[in-house]
Design an enzyme around this catalytic site. Structure first.
Site, mmCIF file in Angstrom:
data_model
loop_
_atom_site.group_PDB
_atom_site.id
_atom_site.type_symbol
_atom_site.label_atom_id
_atom_site.label_comp_id
_atom_site.label_asym_id
_atom_site.label_seq_id
_atom_site.Cartn_x
_atom_site.Cartn_y
_atom_site.Cartn_z
ATOM 1 N N SER A 10 0.777 -1.100 -0.029
ATOM 2 C CA SER A 10 0.137 0.043 -0.238
ATOM 3 C C SER A 10 0.916 1.360 0.025
ATOM 4 O O SER A 10 2.070 1.264 0.561
ATOM 5 C CB SER A 10 -0.832 0.215 1.181
ATOM 6 O OG SER A 10 -0.306 -0.115 2.476
ATOM 7 N N CYS A 11 0.343 2.443 -0.417
ATOM 8 C CA CYS A 11 0.976 3.745 -0.529
ATOM 9 C C CYS A 11 1.341 3.928 0.810
ATOM 10 O O CYS A 11 0.528 3.722 2.055
ATOM 11 C CB CYS A 11 0.161 4.458 -1.217
ATOM 12 S SG CYS A 11 0.217 4.425 -3.103
ATOM 13 N N PRO A 12 2.518 4.534 1.083
ATOM 14 C CA PRO A 12 3.281 4.924 0.167
ATOM 15 C C PRO A 12 4.568 4.226 -0.538
ATOM 16 O O PRO A 12 5.563 4.658 -1.298
ATOM 17 C CB PRO A 12 4.215 6.367 0.609
ATOM 18 C CG PRO A 12 4.413 5.834 2.029
ATOM 19 C CD PRO A 12 3.179 5.107 2.386
#
Length: 68
Positions: A10-12
């Site tokens: 998942s981001c970042p």
């Protein structure tokens, strides 16, 4: 050209991995992402640093090809 697999992250994290890879290979990279949010964020990051970006799909994956 280096290929970065960020699937399942998942981001970042995908953006950070992209930055690290481009620091070592500034001519470009292929980044594999598996969600729309990562696709948008990585594309935005690449365009900010003047990379041309092409996006293709392989099943449920997105491949972002970045070149200077």
């Amino acid at each position: 050209m280096v290929r970065i697999d960020t699937c399942g992250m998942s981001c970042p994290q995908p953006v950070l991995m992209t930055k690290k890879a481009l620091d070592k290979n500034p001519e470009g990279a292929e980044i594999v992402v598996d969600n729309n949010t990562a696709k948008i964020n990585v594309k935005r990051y690449l365009e900010k640093f003047k990379y041309s970006v092409e996006i293709s799909e392989e099943g449920e994956l997105y491949i972002l090809s970045a070149r200077k």
